[in-house]
Write a protein that holds these residues in place. Sequence first.
Motif, PDB file in Angstrom:
ATOM      1  N   SER A  23     -68.645  43.865   1.697  1.00  0.00           N
ATOM      2  CA  SER A  23     -67.588  43.613   2.686  1.00  0.00           C
ATOM      3  C   SER A  23     -67.957  42.450   3.584  1.00  0.00           C
ATOM      4  N   HIS A  56     -59.815  41.029   6.885  1.00  0.00           N
ATOM      5  CA  HIS A  56     -60.488  42.324   7.092  1.00  0.00           C
ATOM      6  C   HIS A  56     -60.025  43.354   6.072  1.00  0.00           C
ATOM      7  N   GLY A  57     -58.741  43.347   5.746  1.00  0.00           N
ATOM      8  CA  GLY A  57     -58.235  44.282   4.750  1.00  0.00           C
ATOM      9  C   GLY A  57     -58.826  44.028   3.376  1.00  0.00           C
ATOM     10  N   SER A  60     -62.490  45.042   3.305  1.00  0.00           N
ATOM     11  CA  SER A  60     -62.623  46.495   3.236  1.00  0.00           C
ATOM     12  C   SER A  60     -62.265  47.017   1.853  1.00  0.00           C
ATOM     13  N   GLY A  83     -64.793  51.790   4.657  1.00  0.00           N
ATOM     14  CA  GLY A  83     -63.832  51.013   5.443  1.00  0.00           C
ATOM     15  C   GLY A  83     -63.958  51.267   6.932  1.00  0.00           C
ATOM     16  N   ALA A  87     -65.224  48.614   9.786  1.00  0.00           N
ATOM     17  CA  ALA A  87     -64.428  48.313  10.978  1.00  0.00           C
ATOM     18  C   ALA A  87     -65.225  48.559  12.247  1.00  0.00           C
ATOM     19  N   THR A 113     -58.260  49.042   7.572  1.00  0.00           N
ATOM     20  CA  THR A 113     -59.516  49.050   6.827  1.00  0.00           C
ATOM     21  C   THR A 113     -59.793  50.415   6.204  1.00  0.00           C
TER      22      THR A 113
END
Length: 136
Positions: A23, A56-57, A60, A83, A87, A113
């Motif tokens: 990630s 970020h998505g 994740s 996830g 985060a 996330t």
Amino acid sequence: MKPIEQVTGFRIASPMVSGILWSIIWLAAGTLLLSLLLYGTDMGEKDTTPWVFGIHGFASLCGGFVSGRRAGRKGWSIGLATGLLYALLVLLTSFLAHDIGWSVRILLMLGLTAVLGALGGMLGVNTGSSKPKGRR
């Protein structure tokens, strides 16, 4: 005697740690891409919010995929945990670096996330090896 590949190979045993590591790698790649977009186009910093959530998505999702694939079972739960941990690490870093406050965007990022990490974990389990992990 072991072959060279087995002697020099480095493998992280924990699925969650390897998912977090991947990630962070995808976060760095996305941040570099966004920086190049900001530098090369007339896009302003105020226009980057959807890009940041997308980065970020995606990070994740990739972390959940790797952790689910390495775990071999319970993909959605390990992806969800990866996830959320991702985060929380990003939020902790942001708080320590910029002293950010709590807002709706933070809750939205936590939800995004978590959901995409769980989805990545489900996808990762289904692409793993066919032999079950656990008892041998």
